[in-house]
Design an enzyme around this catalytic site. Structure first.
Site, PDB file in Angstrom:
ATOM      1  N   SER A  40      36.656   1.345  50.659  1.00  0.00           N
ATOM      2  CA  SER A  40      37.046   0.601  49.467  1.00  0.00           C
ATOM      3  C   SER A  40      36.686   1.377  48.204  1.00  0.00           C
ATOM      4  CB  SER A  40      36.404  -0.787  49.502  1.00  0.00           C
ATOM      5  OG  SER A  40      37.006  -1.663  48.581  1.00  0.00           O
ATOM      6  N   ASP A 164      41.876  -3.720  52.736  1.00  0.00           N
ATOM      7  CA  ASP A 164      40.581  -3.152  52.377  1.00  0.00           C
ATOM      8  C   ASP A 164      39.711  -2.824  53.586  1.00  0.00           C
ATOM      9  OD1 ASP A 164      37.621  -3.389  51.466  1.00  0.00           O
ATOM     10  OD2 ASP A 164      38.739  -3.281  49.592  1.00  0.00           O
TER      11      ASP A 164
END
Length: 276
Positions: A40, A164
């Protein structure tokens, strides 16, 4: 890779500014990576370091975070965000502003051009599994790793859709060890320092559940370290790090302070550990 030093950069949105301060502390003491793995926002920070593994990356990242604070990556009024959600039915921000920011500041475009081996993880929707990007176009891989559900749209790469990486591997120490690192520096956003408590409000239920999932895998990685591997978890320097339930993802006002807090705390930790 057999032996060597890995930097592991975890996820955590705007709190990822702390990783910039940690990187500065490491480079000031001459600690350089042989491998970088990220998730991320850690994939964003990690890609910049892999492209330029030294103090120059910190300067570039400071500029990126300053631009995030003033730019239009997560801009828009409540009405415009509701309009985007009504139109897309899945997310409130377009990915193009973040892609443009990465394209403007990243000095390379592919994994092959990086100066240090780098991998980032995303969650495959179709396979319900983690996927590690290791080659090919760099920006699309980083976008996939940082496609926060509900905020940004899934990223399609080769016919597969990704969200993500924090959903599957928020602080991927195990990946670095599996790739052969024997010294690992963990750069995280600070939430693992905050004790979890049972939720008392409806909106805390999901965030507490997510924190359990992300911390469980990190704890399992740490408990299963093989002999001969040294892992140093750098402090973020925040005495009361905010939990996910309190995270204002569009509030970048605390970025400079967060970078400096982490810089000082990580530096003190490294000096105490005799790292130079």
């Amino acid at each position: 890779m057999t032996g060597g030093t890995a930097f592991v950069l975890g996820g955590g949105g705007v709190l990822g500014a702390a990783e910039v301060g940690m990187l500065q502390a490491l480079f000031e003491r001459g600690v350089l990576p042989d491998l970088i793995v990220g998730t991320s926002v850690g994939a964003i920070n990690g890609a910049f370091v892999a492209a330029d593994p030294g103090p120059g990356a910190v300067d570039r990242l400071r500029g990126v975070w300053e631009q995030l604070a003033s730019d239009r990556v997560f801009a828009g009024s409540v009405i415009s965000r509701i309009s985007t959600l009504a139109r897309t039915r899945t997310h409130v921000h377009a990915r193009e502003p973040l892609r443009d920011l990465l394209a403007a500041h990243l000095p390379v475009r592919t994994f092959a051009e990086l100066r240090v081996p780098f991998q980032c993880v995303a969650a495959s929707i179709e396979r319900a599994a983690e996927h590690w990007f290791t080659d090919g176009p760099l920006i699309e891989a980083v976008l996939a790793s940082s496609a926060v559900p509900g905020l940004l749209p899934p990223v399609e790469v080769d016919g597969e859709h990704y969200l993500d990486g924090g959903l599957v591997h928020s602080i991927p120490v195990g990946r670095a060890v599996a790739l052969g690192a024997d010294t690992v520096y963990v750069l995280h956003v600070g939430r693992i320092d905050r004790p979890l408590r049972p939720p008392t409000r409806p909106w805390e239920v999901a965030t507490v559940a997510f924190e359990i999932a992300r911390r469980h895998r990190f704890a399992a990685d740490m408990a299963g370290l093989p002999p001969g591997v040294t892992v140093r978890v750098l402090p973020a320097g925040d005495p009361s790090p905010p939990g996910a339930a309190n995270l204002r993802y569009r509030d970048f006002s605390g970025v400079p302070a967060r970078i400096e807090q982490a810089h000082l705390a990580a530096g003190a930790y490294l000096d105490k550990a005799g790292v130079a």
